[in-house]
Motif scaffolding. Structure first.
Motif, PDB file in Angstrom:
ATOM      1  N   TRP A 106      -4.187   1.788   9.672  1.00 28.33           N
ATOM      2  CA  TRP A 106      -5.640   1.655   9.547  1.00 28.33           C
ATOM      3  C   TRP A 106      -6.066   0.385  10.273  1.00 28.33           C
ATOM      4  O   TRP A 106      -5.797  -0.721   9.820  1.00 28.33           O
ATOM      5  CB  TRP A 106      -6.051   1.623   8.085  1.00 28.33           C
ATOM      6  CG  TRP A 106      -5.784   2.919   7.376  1.00 28.33           C
ATOM      7  CD1 TRP A 106      -4.837   3.170   6.446  1.00 28.33           C
ATOM      8  CD2 TRP A 106      -6.499   4.143   7.575  1.00 28.33           C
ATOM      9  NE1 TRP A 106      -4.897   4.479   6.032  1.00 28.33           N
ATOM     10  CE2 TRP A 106      -5.907   5.110   6.714  1.00 28.33           C
ATOM     11  CE3 TRP A 106      -7.557   4.534   8.399  1.00 28.33           C
ATOM     12  CZ2 TRP A 106      -6.357   6.429   6.653  1.00 28.33           C
ATOM     13  CZ3 TRP A 106      -7.994   5.851   8.332  1.00 28.33           C
ATOM     14  CH2 TRP A 106      -7.412   6.775   7.473  1.00 28.33           C
TER      15      TRP A 106
ATOM     16  N   HIS B 297       0.852  -1.191   0.000  1.00 25.64           N
ATOM     17  CA  HIS B 297       0.000   0.000   0.000  1.00 25.64           C
ATOM     18  C   HIS B 297       0.886   1.239   0.000  1.00 25.64           C
ATOM     19  O   HIS B 297       1.633   1.483   0.955  1.00 25.64           O
ATOM     20  CB  HIS B 297      -0.927   0.019   1.207  1.00 25.64           C
ATOM     21  CG  HIS B 297      -1.754   1.275   1.288  1.00 25.64           C
ATOM     22  ND1 HIS B 297      -2.495   1.727   0.217  1.00 25.64           N
ATOM     23  CD2 HIS B 297      -1.937   2.189   2.285  1.00 25.64           C
ATOM     24  CE1 HIS B 297      -3.116   2.849   0.560  1.00 25.64           C
ATOM     25  NE2 HIS B 297      -2.778   3.161   1.801  1.00 25.64           N
TER      26      HIS B 297
ATOM     27  N   LEU C  46      -8.129  -2.425   8.361  1.00 23.07           N
ATOM     28  CA  LEU C  46      -7.340  -3.026   7.287  1.00 23.07           C
ATOM     29  C   LEU C  46      -6.326  -4.012   7.863  1.00 23.07           C
ATOM     30  O   LEU C  46      -6.183  -5.133   7.360  1.00 23.07           O
ATOM     31  CB  LEU C  46      -6.619  -1.937   6.492  1.00 23.07           C
ATOM     32  CG  LEU C  46      -5.704  -2.403   5.360  1.00 23.07           C
ATOM     33  CD1 LEU C  46      -6.514  -3.098   4.269  1.00 23.07           C
ATOM     34  CD2 LEU C  46      -4.924  -1.225   4.769  1.00 23.07           C
TER      35      LEU C  46
ATOM     36  N   ASP D 228     -11.235   2.475   5.374  1.00 24.09           N
ATOM     37  CA  ASP D 228     -11.079   1.551   6.496  1.00 24.09           C
ATOM     38  C   ASP D 228     -12.405   1.118   7.129  1.00 24.09           C
ATOM     39  O   ASP D 228     -12.499   0.957   8.349  1.00 24.09           O
ATOM     40  CB  ASP D 228     -10.171   2.182   7.562  1.00 24.09           C
ATOM     41  CG  ASP D 228      -9.549   1.132   8.478  1.00 24.09           C
ATOM     42  OD1 ASP D 228      -9.050   0.125   7.958  1.00 24.09           O
ATOM     43  OD2 ASP D 228      -9.571   1.339   9.712  1.00 24.09           O
TER      44      ASP D 228
ATOM     45  N   CYS E  74      -7.031   1.837  -2.686  1.00 24.74           N
ATOM     46  CA  CYS E  74      -7.195   1.103  -1.435  1.00 24.74           C
ATOM     47  C   CYS E  74      -8.583   1.376  -0.854  1.00 24.74           C
ATOM     48  O   CYS E  74      -9.059   2.520  -0.880  1.00 24.74           O
ATOM     49  CB  CYS E  74      -6.124   1.547  -0.436  1.00 24.74           C
ATOM     50  SG  CYS E  74      -6.103   0.578   1.093  1.00 24.74           S
TER      51      CYS E  74
ATOM     52  N   VAL F 285     -12.668  -3.488   3.686  1.00 26.26           N
ATOM     53  CA  VAL F 285     -11.354  -4.132   3.783  1.00 26.26           C
ATOM     54  C   VAL F 285     -11.500  -5.649   3.830  1.00 26.26           C
ATOM     55  O   VAL F 285     -10.646  -6.394   3.313  1.00 26.26           O
ATOM     56  CB  VAL F 285     -10.572  -3.605   5.006  1.00 26.26           C
ATOM     57  CG1 VAL F 285     -10.273  -2.121   4.837  1.00 26.26           C
ATOM     58  CG2 VAL F 285     -11.326  -3.854   6.307  1.00 26.26           C
TER      59      VAL F 285
END
Length: 469
Positions: A163, A84, A166, A138, A135, A143
């Motif tokens: 996060w 990420h 995540l 959260d 992405c 996720v």
């Protein structure tokens, strides 16, 4: 806890929704990747080179159609790593990491997520054979869905992205979690310190925190991270920089926009308002005594390209945009000189506005004199290693808190100069023009520093290998 976090996130989104709506309409931000961000409907590996090779007939049938994300299986790889990278800086940081992985572990499958549109554009440009996606936010459902789609062996967060949902989703899917090139700015530390009561719960789920230096390691300890998970590796940023001024991309761009060997290039990169204006004023004061001087402006954010263009329109100089050129251009496209324009032998504009994404690194390779932006305001500076690695004479403002360690090393090595305002910037550029030996010494010191600090990528990869075993 995840339900409480979902509530907090929703409350926050509702609170800032007027701002989000305004920016969406005014700057066309946040429009892309809605399904990925909200529902976790991230793409699988349909865009990978391996998939295209193995499934050529399938892709040919679907040519012209958007591939169904849920219908494309993930490839059977020995390991699958989800990196990420929040935005442009983190995406650039991945270049040496992925290069090393491709060399040592060609069967590892890499997928990359980002948060910003500029990060997405650069990710597709740098890693065209990889799966790059937005992405998910959260939210627990987003996720969780993303993890089920990707099923990574490891979630690797670049620099710092704590996060909770995540990270928890990764652990629930039996994935390792690592932070690489970890760093904490003063602002981030203060923000995390306010919620330090819950941080140990998050840190307990992180298997590796590879940090840039001992100061950062201590910051993580103060926030509640376990000492045994923290490893000091140095900064990967030193490994990812290009040091050869004659690299193909720099030569191509120089030829394309008409930068000649006789030009003295003053480049102000990653700039924010009003740094472009200050650079223009410096150029205006110094050009009469040095007709070879050429100015290149590279704003940090794409939404400011037009504002900088308007500023240049109001100046007495002719100028041109990088986007006006293509690889087919053999020489600069000139505009009609203004009446008060500097008189040059070739009558070409002396100012270039770089209004493209991901080319600053290559343009730094042609800079003789550099100003690294984001450092005269409150942002906290931008990466000054790229011009340093090329041996340019580097300057930046006093506010470099986001790169405090690198800026301190450069200043201690007499490899950069701090300028606090337009007057000092003009004095710096003027000294470079009048004392070429001093300018060259600055550049040599910078290159020596970069060479001395390289090697963090190999150390980091060793820790990741150990973790996956």
């Amino acid at each position: 806890m995840r339900y409480l976090l979902n509530f907090i996130y929703l409350f926050f989104l509702i609170s800032v929704s007027p701002i989000l709506i305004y920016r969406t309409l005014r700057f066309k931000k946040y429009r892309e990747g809605f399904s990925e961000k909200i529902w976790g409907n991230v793409p699988l590996t349909a865009d990978s080179l391996t998939y295209r090779t193995q499934s050529e007939s399938f892709l040919e049938e679907k040519k012209g159609d958007s591939l169904s994300q849920s219908s494309i299986p993930l490839q059977n790889k020995s390991k699958r790593i989800w990196f990420h990278a929040v935005s442009v800086g983190e995406m650039n940081l991945l270049k040496p990491v992925l290069k090393e992985i491709e060399l040592l572990h060609p069967t590892w499958e890499i997928v990359i997520s980002t948060t910003s549109k500029t990060g997405m554009l650069l990710g597709h440009k740098l890693f065209s054979q990889r799966t790059v996606f937005y992405c998910p936010l959260d939210f627990s459902w987003a996720v969780r869905n993303a993890m089920k789609r990707i099923q990574p062996d490891m979630l690797c967060l670049v620099e710092l992205e704590l996060w909770p949902n995540l990270i928890a989703a990764a652990k629930q899917n039996k994935a390792k979690v690592a932070i690489i090139n970890g760093r904490i700015s003063d602002k981030s530390f203060r923000r995390y310190f306010r919620i330090r009561a819950i941080l140990p719960f998050i840190f307990r789920q992180i298997d590796l925190i590879a940090v840039q230096d001992e100061m950062t390691a201590q910051s993580f300890r103060n926030l509640g991270a376990a000492t045994e998970t923290i490893k000091t590796t140095g900064s990967i940023k030193f490994d990812g920089v290009q040091m050869n001024r004659n690299n193909a991309k720099t030569l191509e761009l120089s030829k394309m926009v008409g930068i000649s060997d006789s030009d003295i290039v003053f480049l102000a990169g990653s700039t924010q308002d009003p740094e472009e204006l200050l650079a223009l004023q410096t150029f205006r004061e110094l050009w009469p005594n040095e007709s070879r001087l050429r100015l290149i402006l590279v704003p940090r954010h794409p939404e400011r390209f037009d504002a900088v263009a308007k500023m240049l329109d109001q100046s007495e100089f002719s100028w041109t945009r990088r986007s006006c050129f293509s690889s087919n251009d053999l020489a600069v496209k000139t505009t009609e000189p203004k009446a008060t324009d500097p008189k040059t032998e070739d009558s070409k504009p002396r100012i270039l506005l770089v209004d493209t994404i991901g080319e600053l690194g290559a343009f730094w390779g042609r800079a003789d004199i550099a100003f690294v932006g984001g450092s005269l305001g409150k942002r906290g500076g931008q990466n000054m290693l790229e011009p340093a690695a090329y041996g340019a004479a580097v300057s930046f403002g006093p506010n470099t808190k986001n790169f405090r360690d690198i800026s301190s090393m450069m200043l201690n090595a007499k490899a950069a100069v701090v300028v606090s305002n337009q007057k000092e910037l003009t004095q710096f550029v003027a000294r470079c023009l009048n004392d070429w030996q001093w300018k060259e010494e600055l550049g040599k010191n910078a290159q020596k520093l970069v060479l001395k600090q390289q090697g963090a990528t190999k150390v980091t990869l060793q820790y990741l290998e150990n973790l996956l075993e």
